[in-house]
Scaffold this active site. Structure first.
Site, PDB file in Angstrom:
ATOM      1  N   ARG A   1     -42.283 -18.299 -22.655  1.00 53.93           N
ATOM      2  CA  ARG A   1     -43.120 -18.926 -23.683  1.00 53.93           C
ATOM      3  C   ARG A   1     -44.424 -19.479 -23.094  1.00 53.93           C
ATOM      4  NH1 ARG A   1     -42.480 -24.267 -26.987  1.00 53.93           N
ATOM      5  NH2 ARG A   1     -43.461 -23.701 -28.962  1.00 53.93           N
TER       6      ARG A   1
ATOM      7  N   HIS B   1     -48.181 -18.887 -24.606  1.00 53.11           N
ATOM      8  CA  HIS B   1     -49.089 -19.967 -25.005  1.00 53.11           C
ATOM      9  C   HIS B   1     -50.332 -20.023 -24.127  1.00 53.11           C
ATOM     10  CE1 HIS B   1     -46.419 -22.581 -27.833  1.00 53.11           C
ATOM     11  NE2 HIS B   1     -46.204 -21.296 -27.997  1.00 53.11           N
TER      12      HIS B   1
ATOM     13  N   ASP C   1     -55.431 -17.321 -18.523  1.00 52.57           N
ATOM     14  CA  ASP C   1     -56.293 -17.881 -17.480  1.00 52.57           C
ATOM     15  C   ASP C   1     -55.712 -19.161 -16.878  1.00 52.57           C
ATOM     16  OD1 ASP C   1     -56.513 -19.597 -19.589  1.00 52.57           O
ATOM     17  OD2 ASP C   1     -58.702 -19.542 -19.719  1.00 52.57           O
TER      18      ASP C   1
ATOM     19  N   SER D   1     -55.024 -21.806 -18.325  1.00 56.07           N
ATOM     20  CA  SER D   1     -55.586 -23.022 -18.932  1.00 56.07           C
ATOM     21  C   SER D   1     -54.487 -23.997 -19.352  1.00 56.07           C
ATOM     22  CB  SER D   1     -56.474 -22.680 -20.132  1.00 56.07           C
ATOM     23  OG  SER D   1     -55.764 -21.940 -21.101  1.00 56.07           O
TER      24      SER D   1
ATOM     25  N   GLU E   1     -54.371 -28.704 -22.900  1.00 56.90           N
ATOM     26  CA  GLU E   1     -53.630 -28.074 -23.996  1.00 56.90           C
ATOM     27  C   GLU E   1     -52.211 -28.599 -24.167  1.00 56.90           C
ATOM     28  OE1 GLU E   1     -54.063 -23.819 -23.144  1.00 56.90           O
ATOM     29  OE2 GLU E   1     -56.232 -24.145 -22.899  1.00 56.90           O
TER      30      GLU E   1
ATOM     31  N   ASN F   1     -47.522 -27.484 -28.317  1.00 59.55           N
ATOM     32  CA  ASN F   1     -46.996 -27.655 -26.959  1.00 59.55           C
ATOM     33  C   ASN F   1     -46.301 -28.996 -26.714  1.00 59.55           C
ATOM     34  OD1 ASN F   1     -48.034 -25.144 -26.219  1.00 59.55           O
ATOM     35  ND2 ASN F   1     -50.024 -26.013 -25.644  1.00 59.55           N
TER      36      ASN F   1
ATOM     37  N   PRO G   1     -49.406 -19.424 -33.772  1.00 58.92           N
ATOM     38  CA  PRO G   1     -48.751 -19.533 -35.078  1.00 58.92           C
ATOM     39  C   PRO G   1     -47.609 -20.545 -35.053  1.00 58.92           C
ATOM     40  CG  PRO G   1     -48.162 -17.474 -33.984  1.00 58.92           C
ATOM     41  CD  PRO G   1     -49.194 -18.133 -33.122  1.00 58.92           C
TER      42      PRO G   1
ATOM     43  N   HIS H   1     -37.453 -14.453 -28.873  1.00 58.31           N
ATOM     44  CA  HIS H   1     -36.567 -15.499 -29.407  1.00 58.31           C
ATOM     45  C   HIS H   1     -35.094 -15.100 -29.291  1.00 58.31           C
ATOM     46  CE1 HIS H   1     -39.929 -17.632 -31.943  1.00 58.31           C
ATOM     47  NE2 HIS H   1     -40.154 -17.653 -30.643  1.00 58.31           N
ATOM     48  N   THR H   2     -34.814 -14.041 -28.585  1.00 59.55           N
ATOM     49  CA  THR H   2     -33.439 -13.734 -28.185  1.00 59.55           C
ATOM     50  C   THR H   2     -32.962 -14.704 -27.102  1.00 59.55           C
ATOM     51  OG1 THR H   2     -31.985 -11.993 -27.305  1.00 59.55           O
ATOM     52  CG2 THR H   2     -34.219 -12.019 -26.454  1.00 59.55           C
TER      53      THR H   2
ATOM     54  N   ASP I   1     -31.369 -17.756 -30.799  1.00 59.39           N
ATOM     55  CA  ASP I   1     -30.406 -16.667 -31.033  1.00 59.39           C
ATOM     56  C   ASP I   1     -29.017 -17.300 -30.966  1.00 59.39           C
ATOM     57  OD1 ASP I   1     -28.482 -14.709 -30.645  1.00 59.39           O
ATOM     58  OD2 ASP I   1     -29.567 -13.672 -29.041  1.00 59.39           O
TER      59      ASP I   1
ATOM     60  N   THR J   1     -26.393 -15.095 -28.237  1.00 55.15           N
ATOM     61  CA  THR J   1     -26.567 -14.994 -26.775  1.00 55.15           C
ATOM     62  C   THR J   1     -27.915 -15.576 -26.331  1.00 55.15           C
ATOM     63  OG1 THR J   1     -27.493 -12.773 -27.066  1.00 55.15           O
ATOM     64  CG2 THR J   1     -25.137 -12.903 -26.566  1.00 55.15           C
TER      65      THR J   1
END
Ligand code: HEM
Ligand SMILES: [Ca+2]
Length: 326
Positions: free
Chosen positions: A66, A70, A78, A80, A92, A98, A168, A198-199, A246, A249
């Protein structure tokens, strides 16, 4: 005479500008062998760092994947997102998507210090994040691929960018998800494949509460089970309680995420919209049945995401520590 020399020097400078921009354009391409001479031990160093972090806590694999997403969606890949706030600058990490949520900074810092020991001043933090994301997926049983590298680190981060809706949110509509990904050059197919991340991993009650109490396209017993650890309240109670994205698993990178969507057991609203009678239903069905197709599309999309606006050549810098500019 004065004007003709003015014109010829203008022509010379225009030609120079074109040549310089061609040069920087040529160097703007990432490649898999960028460090093969300057840091031959890079990949094995990162791999063992990720391996030991994931052995300590399996969820860390998800968190590192993730982190890459992000990072790439704000100013490009980069590094950031790694920049800590300073007295003169807000980064950020405290932006809404976050805050209390994004993880893995300590692991990246540890890996960076190991990398600095084997090849000081050579490898960017942005590349370490990209490689760590690949290693995480592979260690948790998913596909592997050759990571393109040669990114450099930003000297700035964007609190406002990270807060602006470019990332999003969990209540996004399908159209919204499609738009956010299109905005950075990723297709609808890339978006669905990447959502397959998202598994693995966990989400906080605050991100899925509206879905488990208010929505009808959700399996009733699944909703009840999730409600037991995510109270219906607006006073903040239980907000940080975790549930697996998930339900089957959460520490294996597999196709169960897509199978859950077909059973109306997506945890986030933004998960279930991928299979809710719309244009992406058939792709969810395909991925649920064909791990090879999912894996190959996921790999292509991760490589494409890693190509979003990298700094290359003489842009940015190679940070000494990932949390701050040099
Ligand atoms: C399609 C749009 C997406 C939305 C709306 C979304 C939203 C979210 C949310 C709300 C969480 C839970 C955060 C929390 O409660 O603290 C989450 C977790 C996660 N997301 Fe996404 N995500 C999206 C796409 C992606 C992509 C493209 C990737 C990577 C390729 C990804 C990887 C993950 C992972 C691995 C976790 C679990 C992290 C952990 O356990 O630390 N997501 N996502
Ligand atoms: Ca899984």
């Amino acid at each position: 005479m004065a004007s003709s020399s003015y014109y010829s020097s203008t022509i010379v400078s225009v030609v120079l500008v074109i040549m310089v921009s061609m040069l920087s354009f040529a160097s703007a391409k990432l490649s898999t062998d960028f460090y093969s001479k300057s840091c031959p031990k890079l990949f094995s160093t990162i791999r063992s760092g990720v391996q030991s972090a994931v052995s300590k806590e399996k969820r860390m694999g998800a968190s590192l994947v993730r982190l890459f997403f992000h990072d790439c969606f704000i100013q490009g890949c980069d590094g950031s997102i790694l920049l800590d706030d300073t007295s003169s600058f807000t980064g950020e990490q405290t932006a809404a998507p976050n805050k209390n949520s994004i993880r893995g900074f300590g692991v990246i810092d540890d890996i960076k210090s190991k990398v600095e020991r084997v090849c000081p001043g050579v490898v960017s933090c942005a590349d370490i994040v990209a490689i760590a994301a690949r290693d995480s997926v592979a260690i948790l049983g998913g596909p592997s691929w050759d990571v393109k590298v040669g990114r450099r680190d930003s000297k700035t981060a964007s609190f406002s960018g990270a807060n602006s809706g470019r990332l999003p949110g969990p209540t996004s509509t399908l159209a919204n998800l499609v738009n956010r990904f299109h905005a950075v050059g990723l297709s609808t197919r890339d978006m669905v494949a990447l959502s397959g991340a998202h598994t693995i991993g966990q989400a906080r009650c605050t991100t899925f509460r509206p879905r488990i109490y208010n929505e009808t396209n959700i399996d009733t017993s699944f909703a009840k089970a999730r409600q037991s650890r995510c109270p219906f309240t607006t006073n903040g109670r239980g907000d940080n309680n975790l549930a697996p994205l998930d339900l089957q698993t959460p520490t294996n990178f597999d196709t169960k995420y897509f199978q859950n969507l077909i059973k109306k057991k997506g945890l986030l609203h933004s998960d279930q919209v991928l299979y809710n009678g719309g244009s992406t239903d058939s792709l969810v069905q395909t991925y649920s049945k064909n791990p090879k197709t999912f894996y190959s599309d996921f790999v292509k999309a991760m490589i494409k995401m890693g190509d979003i606006n990298p700094l290359t050549g003489s842009q940015g810098e190679i940070r000494k520590k990932c949390g701050r500019v040099n």
